[in-house]
Design a protein around this motif. Structure first.
Motif, mmCIF file in Angstrom:
data_model
loop_
_atom_site.group_PDB
_atom_site.id
_atom_site.type_symbol
_atom_site.label_atom_id
_atom_site.label_comp_id
_atom_site.label_asym_id
_atom_site.label_seq_id
_atom_site.Cartn_x
_atom_site.Cartn_y
_atom_site.Cartn_z
ATOM 1 N N UNK A 1 15.287 2.118 -7.924
ATOM 2 C CA UNK A 1 14.595 3.429 -7.633
ATOM 3 C C UNK A 1 15.445 4.732 -7.111
ATOM 4 N N UNK A 2 16.611 4.333 -6.450
ATOM 5 C CA UNK A 2 17.464 5.490 -6.430
ATOM 6 C C UNK A 2 18.134 5.805 -7.505
ATOM 7 N N UNK B 1 9.966 5.890 -2.493
ATOM 8 C CA UNK B 1 10.031 4.680 -3.187
ATOM 9 C C UNK B 1 11.231 3.548 -2.860
ATOM 10 N N UNK B 2 12.459 4.181 -2.974
ATOM 11 C CA UNK B 2 13.428 3.243 -2.735
ATOM 12 C C UNK B 2 13.326 2.882 -1.081
ATOM 13 N N UNK B 3 13.029 3.798 -0.392
ATOM 14 C CA UNK B 3 13.113 3.592 1.116
ATOM 15 C C UNK B 3 12.105 2.489 1.419
ATOM 16 N N UNK C 1 10.031 14.450 -2.288
ATOM 17 C CA UNK C 1 9.869 13.338 -1.242
ATOM 18 C C UNK C 1 9.116 12.206 -1.699
ATOM 19 N N UNK C 2 8.273 12.028 -2.800
ATOM 20 C CA UNK C 2 7.588 11.078 -3.107
ATOM 21 C C UNK C 2 8.748 9.933 -3.907
ATOM 22 N N UNK D 1 0.800 -1.117 -0.064
ATOM 23 C CA UNK D 1 0.012 0.140 -0.104
ATOM 24 C C UNK D 1 0.913 1.267 -0.045
ATOM 25 N N UNK D 2 1.854 1.326 0.810
ATOM 26 C CA UNK D 2 2.797 2.429 0.848
ATOM 27 C C UNK D 2 3.392 2.710 -0.622
#
Length: 494
Positions: free
Chosen positions: A414-415, A398-400, A393-394, A376-377
């Protein structure tokens, strides 16, 4: 024979008509009545399509009227009739360069330079092609030749500045254009180029001087007025600077970027308490994106509690066009102050009204991440990044999320995506470096930081990041280089 004679007679009658229309078009062109001139010339070439001169004039009019594709067709007609038509070759070369078709431009430049080796348009095209092909030393040769042949024209100087900038020498590029700005004080495009080069080179005095010029030349553009205010403050004219800022706030209350610029101005020119009072007052009287932007600034600077008090009525309000973004900021303030349940409830209300509000999606994604609802995140973070391509921030979320979910491969990809979208943002590099260092990839971090520092030599943060990476790899010469660059930048700012 009779039919041929009648045809020749008709042609003989058409030429005078074409000449008359062409003469009228000359008058129209002299007063910049381009659409009328085009109409006249189109009729003229219908009467006589075999005279290249008419096609050249039609191409000129179409180019002046902002019709490059039609102009190219007209110049090509002229060239088909007269393969040695220099003006057609000149225009076709320039039009192809401006359209980014450099290989096609060469088809016109090569014969043009044979016919006229010192042709200005041809040299400009050759320089642009060399710049595109990264043959920068050869490009400088063309630029210097242009300056020698046409010292009164800006073309050669502009070309040389672009090439020097591409060589990583923005200060030298600015010096070339600055000489011309003295003789062309009212040239807006020249001033814009100069401002960008001064910013790249870290020349604060140059930025300030050029901002004042642009504020005079473009009085209705708030960007340059804001720069002019900063320049006035730096020169000790606080009263004049404040007057500009106050005027801008009154004229553009719905321009969020300007409100944020004004807030940054107060933060750098006033004591902290006075600046905070100004920003809060602006936020209270602002609305829409402007209010949301100011509230986000207050949150990031440690004043989320102030935002909670200011926007408290939004928790139970009906969400609509006028308050959706401010409500998303309120949700963020709730999250920052440790109230995730209330934060996600407000975010859901916002998203029920508009599912594309990226700030609300980010808040919900953060709550989902904290609760280990990774799928979901990830969905919310990716939707936020797609809804607003400028939401850093969005993109960083994603990579986090992938990292927390235990997928380092997708996290690494993603990074890379985040860096590709925001190649000039030091915060993106800092976040990526932190991940790389935590995953024993210090050498990769050093390589990225080195490239960033050399691409942004006037930014202290770039060299600080480079020094951090070099320290992690225990590369002492690299640490020393970064330290020396930081010292040099500090010296320039004194």
């Amino acid at each position: 024979m009779l039919g041929l004679a009648l045809m020749l007679a008709a042609c003989g009658q058409n030429v005078p008509k074409a000449d008359s229309l062409e003469a009228q078009s000359d008058t129209a062109m002299s007063v910049q009545a381009y659409p009328y001139a085009i109409s006249l010339l189109q009729r003229a070439v219908k009467y006589d399509s075999n005279e290249p001169r008419r096609w050249v004039k039609l191409g000129r009019a179409q180019r002046a009227a902002g019709m490059p594709a039609l102009a190219a067709m007209s110049f090509q007609h002229a060239l088909d009739l007269d393969p040695a038509n220099v003006e057609s070759l000149q225009n076709l070369a320039i039009l192809e360069v401006r359209a980014g078709r450099y290989d096609d431009a060469k088809n016109y430049v090569d014969p043009l330079m044979v016919l006229s080796p010192d042709d200005i348009a041809g040299l400009l095209a050759l320089g642009a092609i060399a710049l595109y092909q990264k043959q920068l030393p050869q490009g400088l040769v063309y630029a210097d030749k242009l300056i020698k042949i046409a010292p009164q024209s800006l073309g050669g100087y502009s070309l040389k500045a672009h090439i020097l900038d591409a060589m990583g020498r923005p200060a030298a590029a600015a010096a070339v254009l600055a000489q011309q700005a003295v003789f062309n004080p009212d040239d807006k495009e020249l001033a814009l180029q100069l401002l960008q080069l001064y910013q790249k080179a870290g020349n604060l005095q140059g930025v300030r001087d050029t901002a004042l010029t642009l504020a005079r030349l473009v009085p209705d553009d708030p960007r340059y007025q804001m720069e002019a205010a900063r320049a006035k403050f730096a020169r000790g004219d606080k009263e004049g600077a404040d007057a500009i800022v106050n005027d801008l706030i009154g004229r553009y209350p719905h321009l969020a970027e300007l409100m944020l610029a004004a807030a940054e101005y107060w933060r750098t020119t006033l004591p902290p308490d006075a600046a905070l009072a100004k920003i809060v007052d602006m936020a209270i009287h602002a609305n829409g994106r402007s209010q949301a932007g100011l509230c986000d600034l207050l949150i990031t600077t440690g004043h989320a509690a102030t935002v909670l008090t200011m926007l408290a009525p939004l928790e139970k309000a009906n969400i609509g066009t006028g308050n959706a973004e401010a409500a998303a900021s309120y949700a963020n303030a709730l999250l920052v102050t440790g109230k995730p349940d209330r934060a996600v409830a407000v975010a859901r209300n916002v998203l029920a009204f508009d599912s594309q509000v990226d700030a609300a999606l980010v808040v919900r994604a953060k709550v989902y991440l904290a609760r280990k609802r990774y799928a979901d995140a990830l969905t919310d973070a990716q939707l936020a990044a797609a809804a607003n391509g400028n939401n850093v921030e969005a993109m960083l979320l994603v990579p986090k999320i992938y990292t927390a979910w235990g997928n380092p491969t997708l996290a690494a990809n993603a990074w890379g995506d985040a860096s590709a979208r925001f190649p000039d943002d030091p915060n993106v590099l800092a976040a990526r470096m932190q991940w790389l260092l935590a995953n024993n990839q210090a050498q990769v971090a050093e390589g990225l930081a080195s490239h960033f520092a050399r691409s942004h030599p006037a930014q202290s943060i770039a060299w600080e990041l480079y020094r951090t990476a070099c320290t992690a790899t225990r590369n002492q010469p690299c640490v020393d280089e970064a330290t020396a660059e930081l010292a040099q930048l500090a010296k320039k700012r004194r």
